[in-house]
Design a protein around this motif. Structure first.
Motif, PDB file in Angstrom:
ATOM      1  N   THR A  36       0.885  -1.236   0.000  1.00 33.54           N
ATOM      2  CA  THR A  36      -0.046  -0.066  -0.021  1.00 33.54           C
ATOM      3  C   THR A  36       0.894   1.085   0.063  1.00 33.54           C
ATOM      4  OG1 THR A  36      -1.548  -1.208   1.162  1.00 33.54           O
ATOM      5  CG2 THR A  36      -1.914   1.194   1.383  1.00 33.54           C
ATOM      6  N   PHE A  37       1.892   1.253   0.717  1.00 27.10           N
ATOM      7  CA  PHE A  37       2.754   2.309   0.757  1.00 27.10           C
ATOM      8  C   PHE A  37       3.525   2.716  -0.383  1.00 27.10           C
ATOM      9  CE2 PHE A  37       6.752   4.570   1.609  1.00 27.10           C
ATOM     10  CZ  PHE A  37       6.546   5.543   2.627  1.00 27.10           C
ATOM     11  N   SER A  38       4.076   1.679  -0.909  1.00 26.43           N
ATOM     12  CA  SER A  38       4.481   1.696  -2.222  1.00 26.43           C
ATOM     13  C   SER A  38       3.773   2.320  -3.385  1.00 26.43           C
ATOM     14  CB  SER A  38       5.193   0.103  -2.546  1.00 26.43           C
ATOM     15  OG  SER A  38       5.958   0.295  -3.796  1.00 26.43           O
ATOM     16  N   PHE A  39       2.669   1.691  -3.397  1.00 24.01           N
ATOM     17  CA  PHE A  39       1.689   2.223  -4.043  1.00 24.01           C
ATOM     18  C   PHE A  39       1.526   3.752  -4.299  1.00 24.01           C
ATOM     19  CE2 PHE A  39      -2.617   3.249  -5.713  1.00 24.01           C
ATOM     20  CZ  PHE A  39      -2.381   2.941  -7.010  1.00 24.01           C
ATOM     21  N   LEU A  40       1.172   4.079  -2.852  1.00 24.91           N
ATOM     22  CA  LEU A  40       0.935   5.403  -3.006  1.00 24.91           C
ATOM     23  C   LEU A  40       1.870   6.169  -3.124  1.00 24.91           C
ATOM     24  CD1 LEU A  40      -1.526   5.188   0.410  1.00 24.91           C
ATOM     25  CD2 LEU A  40      -2.114   5.948  -1.926  1.00 24.91           C
ATOM     26  N   TYR A  41       3.149   5.919  -2.598  1.00 27.22           N
ATOM     27  CA  TYR A  41       4.208   6.944  -2.637  1.00 27.22           C
ATOM     28  C   TYR A  41       4.543   7.048  -4.301  1.00 27.22           C
ATOM     29  CZ  TYR A  41       9.105   8.674  -1.954  1.00 27.22           C
ATOM     30  OH  TYR A  41      10.296   9.451  -2.023  1.00 27.22           O
ATOM     31  N   MET A  73       5.320  -4.645   7.072  1.00 31.05           N
ATOM     32  CA  MET A  73       4.336  -3.222   7.435  1.00 31.05           C
ATOM     33  C   MET A  73       5.442  -2.165   7.629  1.00 31.05           C
ATOM     34  SD  MET A  73       1.411  -4.383   7.757  1.00 31.05           S
ATOM     35  CE  MET A  73       0.238  -3.187   8.663  1.00 31.05           C
ATOM     36  N   VAL A  74       5.209  -0.855   6.947  1.00 32.62           N
ATOM     37  CA  VAL A  74       5.737   0.258   7.319  1.00 32.62           C
ATOM     38  C   VAL A  74       5.420   1.172   8.237  1.00 32.62           C
ATOM     39  CG1 VAL A  74       6.362   2.413   5.771  1.00 32.62           C
ATOM     40  CG2 VAL A  74       5.905   0.435   4.612  1.00 32.62           C
TER      41      VAL A  74
END
Length: 79
Positions: A36-41, A73-74
């Motif tokens: 999720t973090f990677s996609f948004l970033y 998890m980030v």
């Protein structure tokens, strides 16, 4: 007019995203899945247009190393 540079602004946006998307109580480390973090970033960095792709890839590699230590998890403290 914001005095933040593009990376600072993006990281601030990511902090807010983590706080919104986490399932943990408010005030904690606000973990979200690396995917999720990677996609948004990646999405936000591409829209910004001022952060080179190589810099985005290098940042995400560093974050993934930290996330792998936290069951994928980030945490906000990772960035």
């Amino acid at each position: 007019i914001s005095c933040l540079n593009p990376l600072q602004s993006l990281l601030s946006s990511m902090k807010h995203a983590c706080e919104i998307l986490t399932r943990e109580p408010e005030g904690g480390p606000a973990p979200i899945p690396f995917e999720t973090f990677s996609f948004l970033y990646s999405y936000l960095a591409s829209i910004d247009g001022e952060i080179p792709e190589w810099e985005t890839a290098a940042f995400l590699r560093k974050i993934k190393e930290e996330a792998d230590k936290q069951s994928g998890m980030v945490l906000i403290r990772h960035f």
